[in-house]
Design a protein around this motif. Structure first.
Motif, short mmCIF file in Angstrom:
data_model
loop_
_atom_site.label_atom_id
_atom_site.label_comp_id
_atom_site.label_asym_id
_atom_site.label_seq_id
_atom_site.Cartn_x
_atom_site.Cartn_y
_atom_site.Cartn_z
N ARG A 92 28.35 -5.99 -19.11
CA ARG A 92 28.67 -7.18 -18.33
C ARG A 92 29.46 -6.81 -17.07
O ARG A 92 29.21 -7.34 -15.99
N ALA A 93 30.40 -5.88 -17.20
CA ALA A 93 31.21 -5.44 -16.04
C ALA A 93 30.32 -4.75 -15.02
O ALA A 93 30.50 -4.92 -13.80
N LYS A 95 27.17 -5.31 -14.42
CA LYS A 95 26.35 -6.32 -13.74
C LYS A 95 27.14 -7.03 -12.64
O LYS A 95 26.60 -7.38 -11.61
N LYS A 96 28.43 -7.27 -12.91
CA LYS A 96 29.27 -7.98 -11.92
C LYS A 96 29.56 -7.08 -10.72
O LYS A 96 29.70 -7.58 -9.62
N GLY A 97 29.74 -5.78 -10.98
CA GLY A 97 30.17 -4.85 -9.92
C GLY A 97 29.08 -4.45 -9.05
O GLY A 97 28.94 -4.50 -7.90
#
Length: 97
Positions: A92-93, A95-97
């Motif tokens: 998830r991290a 994908k955000k970055g």
């Protein structure tokens, strides 16, 4: 025979990805987690449950099958995690970055 008024109210809970089993029941004082699970019918309904390998608990805290129940205990039968929570957070991290 123990009168219903002196019995202990508990609940047995188990969940699969598609459904949940919640069985409120009254048991005599001194009943253990293992006895309540056997008496709830969950093992007949979900033959994949193995009390030898699957942990059990009360309100999210792991307990042994010989733990004596108290009023309003919620007995939970835990399944193995499908995904490692740390790996899921990393994905998830990323994908955000």
């Amino acid at each position: 025979m123990v009168s219903e008024a002196s019995q202990v109210q508990v609940c047995v809970a188990y969940a699969t990805p598609s459904e949940e089993f919640i069985h409120p029941m009254r048991v005599p004082p001194g009943t253990t987690i293992g006895q309540a699970i056997e008496g709830s019918g969950v093992l007949a309904r979900y033959p994949e449950i193995s009390l030898v390998t699957q942990p059990v608990g009360i309100y999210g805290k792991k307990k042994t099958l010989d733990t004596v129940l108290r009023e309003r205990d919620r007995i939970e039968i835990y399944r193995a995690l499908v995904a490692d929570p740390k790996d899921s957070r990393r994905r998830r991290a990323a994908k955000k970055g």
